[in-house]
Design an enzyme around this catalytic site. Structure first.
Site, PDB file in Angstrom:
ATOM      1  N   ARG A 107       0.849  -1.191   0.000  1.00 17.11           N
ATOM      2  CA  ARG A 107       0.000   0.000   0.000  1.00 17.11           C
ATOM      3  C   ARG A 107       0.887   1.244   0.000  1.00 17.11           C
ATOM      4  NH1 ARG A 107      -2.459   3.017   4.685  1.00 17.11           N
ATOM      5  NH2 ARG A 107      -4.071   4.354   3.775  1.00 17.11           N
ATOM      6  N   HIS A 151      -2.955  11.339   0.743  1.00 18.27           N
ATOM      7  CA  HIS A 151      -2.466  11.015   2.082  1.00 18.27           C
ATOM      8  C   HIS A 151      -1.907  12.300   2.707  1.00 18.27           C
ATOM      9  CE1 HIS A 151      -0.952   7.556   4.712  1.00 18.27           C
ATOM     10  NE2 HIS A 151      -0.561   8.658   5.344  1.00 18.27           N
ATOM     11  N   GLU A 197      -7.327   8.071   6.439  1.00 21.21           N
ATOM     12  CA  GLU A 197      -7.799   8.582   7.727  1.00 21.21           C
ATOM     13  C   GLU A 197      -8.528   9.908   7.577  1.00 21.21           C
ATOM     14  OE1 GLU A 197      -4.712   8.601  10.673  1.00 21.21           O
ATOM     15  OE2 GLU A 197      -4.753   6.425  10.860  1.00 21.21           O
ATOM     16  N   ASN A 339      -7.580   1.863   9.812  1.00 16.81           N
ATOM     17  CA  ASN A 339      -6.303   1.870  10.516  1.00 16.81           C
ATOM     18  C   ASN A 339      -6.611   1.695  11.994  1.00 16.81           C
ATOM     19  OD1 ASN A 339      -5.335   2.530   7.998  1.00 16.81           O
ATOM     20  ND2 ASN A 339      -4.755   4.622   8.529  1.00 16.81           N
ATOM     21  N   TYR A 341      -5.031   0.716  15.947  1.00 18.17           N
ATOM     22  CA  TYR A 341      -3.838   0.547  16.768  1.00 18.17           C
ATOM     23  C   TYR A 341      -4.131   0.182  18.212  1.00 18.17           C
ATOM     24  CZ  TYR A 341      -1.224   2.313  12.848  1.00 18.17           C
ATOM     25  OH  TYR A 341      -0.678   2.435  11.593  1.00 18.17           O
ATOM     26  N   GLU A 405      -3.698  -0.325   8.135  1.00 24.54           N
ATOM     27  CA  GLU A 405      -2.596  -0.050   9.054  1.00 24.54           C
ATOM     28  C   GLU A 405      -2.863  -0.724  10.385  1.00 24.54           C
ATOM     29  OE1 GLU A 405      -1.572   4.051   9.569  1.00 24.54           O
ATOM     30  OE2 GLU A 405      -1.738   4.513   7.432  1.00 24.54           O
TER      31      GLU A 405
END
Length: 511
Positions: A107, A151, A197, A339, A341, A405
């Protein structure tokens, strides 16, 4: 972009949680698995983005983006991407490393400023050649290209001309840009993501001033912004991003889909939100957190309008969709990129709604716990990923999902023995397998990041890479960490509970 987790820590009131109370999550997921336990069509990869890795900022016709301007203003920890990892010149050897690692997909993002330096109009031949060769080499090595179209790096010339994403003019220019990308690369690229995002981009860029273009207004933001309006601009920028995304999807479906057979989606940061207590107020606040972070973008794409609580708390500060815009927006995505985390714990905070002037954060009427700043390492809470996927399945009809991500942050101290990253990846991929077995429509998983790159928060001091980049070496030599060996071991079909291969290079480097 992993920076977003830290942007949140910078920009919200956080109550520090006790990690020890959360460790039980580690033992609730699949512990032993192989690549063959996942569907054959499921894809594993890794990723980076243009500004974070390419460098060559003004080389071969590229112009400044809003991230360049943000970084050179000193807001990006005093560092910039002028050189970054020199990926513009070292991409051939980087792709060899990807192949050696066994990546099935990669990616990356296309720099709008490199492809169309003036933001619109003439295509830069050198930029076009670079991305064509990059894509061709990925495919020649058996690696699927997954492309992010924007991005954080809108061309600065468009920001200067009309305010970038605050203007409806950005929609037309974005569609013209993606038209070039679809036309030039769509014969080989099947997976397109419009924005990375999108939810954190508008918060960081227009409320907190912790990311490009660095706008905010007192008393909100980081004290350093000299322009902006935190009360309304995040909602306006998000509105234009949604219109731009929808227009790009419509363009692809009408002009390219029949011939190219590709897919277009959008990417959002997805926390797992849990109520801090079992009080009704905290449970309701947790749903409100989901509505503001995910629903802000997903509800329009699925149902044609913002969540009711978002509209109620934002009031006249949030724009409205016309009936035609609403109808066109419904279903305007082929997949959702997320994404993820970590997990945050939510406590109701109704007092923020009593403020005379409110930003988006105040509109949420809640506080968080679960992150200690500065973040040196995420707690390993893989059940959070399972819960995010379960929520998306229940709330939005189980759409196709790519985990774009997921990864562990550590300080860039030169060590190759990143055992905590291995523990993190092992746990989260196990949780992903469990989610798939429970019916999640997830199609792929990408480790962030392939190598240590420029991070929006932390610069070059905090690293997520499978490969260490020796910044003390003028060649910026890449070295595999323990996590790279572990991931390669998994991708090549070995059992994850087996003995990890020993490193073939020295363990540490001094910077």
């Amino acid at each position: 972009m992993p920076n977003s987790v830290r942007l949140l820590a910078l920009s919200l009131l956080l109550v520090i949680g006790n990690y020890d109370d959360m460790r039980f999550f580690v033992f609730c997921v699949v512990d032993e698995y192989r690549r063959d336990d996942f569907p054959a069509e499921f894809v594993f990869g890794s990723g980076t983005s243009a500004y974070q890795v390419e460098g060559a900022v003004l080389e071969d016709g590229r112009s400044f983006s809003i991230w360049d301007t943000f970084a050179h203003s000193g807001l990006n920890y005093g560092v910039n991407g002028d050189i970054a990892c020199d990926g513009y010149h070292k991409y051939k050897e980087d792709i060899e490393l990807m192949a050696d690692t066994g990546l099935e997909a990669y990616r990356f993002s296309i720099s709008w400023s490199r492809l169309i330096p003036d933001g619109r109009g003439s295509v830069n031949v050198k930029g076009l050649q670079f991305y064509n060769d990059f894509i061709d080499r990925l495919i020649a090595h058996g690696i699927q290209p997954h492309v992010t179209l924007n991005h954080l790096d809108l061309p600065q010339i468009l920001e200067d001309e009309y305010g970038g994403w605050l203007s409806r003019k950005s929609v037309k220019d974005f569609v013209s840009y993606v038209d070039v990308c679809f036309k030039e690369f769509g014969d080989r690229v099947l997976h397109w993501t419009t924005f990375n995002e999108a939810n954190l981009f508008v918060l960081g860029g227009y409320d907190w001033a912790t990311s490009p273009p660095g706008r905010c207004s007192s008393p909100f933001g980081n004290n350093k912004c000299s322009r902006g309006n935190s009360t309304s601009e995040p909602y306006l920028a998000a509105h234009n991003l949604l219109l731009a995304h929808t227009s790009a999807v419509r363009l692809y479906r009408e002009k390219y889909k029949a011939m190219q057979q590709g897919f277009v989606g959008i990417n959002l940061l997805a926390f797992c939100f849990e109520p801090l207590t079992n009080k009704t107020e905290d449970v309701i606040a947790t749903q409100r957190a989901n509505d503001f972070y995910m629903g802000w973008f997903m509800n329009p794409l699925v149902n044609g309008d913002y969540p009711e609580i978002v509209k109620k708390n934002a009031g006249s500060r949030i724009p409205s969709f016309t009936k035609l815009e609403s109808e066109k927006m419904k279903g305007s995505f082929d997949f959702l990129g997320i994404n993820h985390y970590t997990t945050l714990y939510v406590k109701d905070n109704p007092g923020s709604l009593e403020m005379d002037t409110r930003d988006v954060t105040a509109d949420m009427a809640l506080t968080y716990s679960g992150i200690e700043f500065p973040i040196t390492e995420f707690p390993v809470l893989p059940l959070g990923l399972e819960k995010v996927l379960s929520y998306l399945k229940k709330e939005y009809g189980n759409p196709p999902i790519y985990i774009h991500e997921n990864g562990q942050v550590q300080s860039c101290n030169g060590t190759l023995m990143d055992a905590p990253r291995v523990d993190y990846l092992h746990a989260y991929i196990g949780a992903l397998l469990d989610a798939l077995r429970n019916g999640s429509n997830t199609r792929g998983y990408f480790v962030w990041s392939f190598m240590d790159i420029l991070e929006l928060v932390g610069g070059y001091d905090y690293c997520y890479g499978l490969y260490y980049v020796d910044r003390a070496d003028k060649e910026l030599t890449r070295y595999p960490k323990l996590s790279a060996h572990w991931y390669a071991n998994f991708l090549k079909g070995n059992n994850t509970s087996g003995i990890l291969p020993s490193l073939k290079a020295k363990d540490t480097f001094s910077s």
